[in-house]
Design an enzyme around this catalytic site. Structure first.
Site, short mmCIF file in Angstrom:
data_model
loop_
_atom_site.label_atom_id
_atom_site.label_comp_id
_atom_site.label_asym_id
_atom_site.label_seq_id
_atom_site.Cartn_x
_atom_site.Cartn_y
_atom_site.Cartn_z
N MET A 148 0.75 -1.22 -0.09
CA MET A 148 -0.06 -0.01 0.07
C MET A 148 0.87 1.39 -0.01
O MET A 148 2.07 1.28 0.27
CB MET A 148 -0.82 -0.05 1.06
CG MET A 148 -0.40 0.09 2.43
SD MET A 148 -1.48 -0.20 3.71
CE MET A 148 -1.88 -2.09 3.61
N CYS A 149 -0.03 2.44 -0.33
CA CYS A 149 0.87 3.63 -0.41
C CYS A 149 1.92 3.63 -1.49
O CYS A 149 1.81 3.34 -2.41
CB CYS A 149 1.36 4.03 1.06
SG CYS A 149 1.63 5.66 1.22
N ILE A 150 3.25 4.10 -0.97
CA ILE A 150 4.39 4.17 -1.84
C ILE A 150 5.06 2.66 -1.91
O ILE A 150 5.89 2.35 -2.77
CB ILE A 150 5.42 4.89 -1.37
CG1 ILE A 150 6.40 5.26 -2.57
CG2 ILE A 150 6.15 4.61 -0.18
CD1 ILE A 150 5.95 5.92 -3.70
N PRO B 124 4.06 -0.14 -3.10
CA PRO B 124 4.18 -0.99 -4.44
C PRO B 124 5.43 -0.80 -5.25
O PRO B 124 5.51 -1.32 -6.31
CB PRO B 124 2.80 -0.49 -4.93
CG PRO B 124 2.07 -0.31 -3.94
CD PRO B 124 2.76 0.44 -2.88
N THR C 290 -3.23 -0.60 -3.05
CA THR C 290 -3.92 0.50 -2.80
C THR C 290 -3.51 1.68 -2.60
O THR C 290 -2.31 1.57 -1.95
CB THR C 290 -5.09 0.13 -1.58
OG1 THR C 290 -6.32 1.02 -1.62
CG2 THR C 290 -4.36 0.03 -0.01
#
Length: 217
Positions: free
Chosen positions: A134-136, A138, A189
């Site tokens: 999630m967030c950065i 990925p 996400t």
């Protein structure tokens, strides 16, 4: 009871794991009747940031020791993660993902991922177990896998283009949704890449946890 590994990268959005994302993840796992098992690298942080002023401080902190604050002390070194003990793996965001789990914050598309994290993620994938980022976080995936994955960091055009240059298939996604690479069992996400408050972040994170647990069936 399913066991979900949660990899933390410190404690605090600017130099570690994003605390809201981590806590929402742990809560969603518990409410689903599963068990979270926390891990973090046992190494020094890339830097230490004063979260009141945003200034870099002249001190050193250990990623595992700081992450233990979020896990209430119930955490293990990442090197001790055994794929056989887990049904799934989730990595919350925060700058710790881009500083301590990798050097994406400073190197961008030329970044490298922590060797132990890369090895454990690949082992989970090879065992057919789902992965959530999630967030950065990925942004680490194109450097872990040598084939394209469908993923999202939200709607940031510049970062999306960078990830596609790295080999990912980026899918624009609103804060309250998820992107699922069904074939590879990878769920992502945007969380605080887009969220304006904790309630917004929670919607997508809870969807991610729910899908991860379904994929772990």
């Amino acid at each position: 009871m399913k066991k979900v590994g949660v990899i933390l990268s410190g404690a605090g959005v600017y130099d570690g794991a994003e605390i809201h994302e981590a806590v929402i993840t742990l809560l969603a796992i518990a409410r689903s009747g599963a068990e979270a098992v926390c891990f973090a690298p046992d190494k020094w942080q890339s830097d230490v940031v004063n979260h009141l002023t945003g200034e870099v401080m002249t001190e050193s902190r250990n990623v595992l020791v700081e992450a233990a604050r979020i896990a209430r002390g119930n955490i293990r070194p990442l090197a001790q993660l055994s794929v056989n003990d887990l049904d799934a793996l989730i990595v919350p965001g925060g700058f710790g993902a881009a500083k301590n789990l990798s050097n994406f914050a400073s190197q961008g598309s030329a970044c490298v991922v922590d060797d132990t994290l890369k090895q454990r993620v690949l082992e989970m994938h090879q065992a057919g177990k789902p992965l959530g980022f999630m967030c950065i976080a990925p942004a680490l995936l194109p450097k872990i896998f040598d084939f394209p994955l469908r993923l999202t960091i939200g709607t940031d055009v510049d970062i999306a283009e960078m990830l596609e240059e790295m080999g990912a298939e980026h899918v624009p996604c609103p804060v309250d949704d998820i992107v699922v690479d069904e074939e590879n069992k990878v769920v992502t996400t945007p969380a605080y890449m887009l969220a304006e408050d904790i309630a917004q972040a929670a919607v997508g994170i809870e969807k991610l946890v729910a899908r991860i647990l379904v994929l772990a069936e």
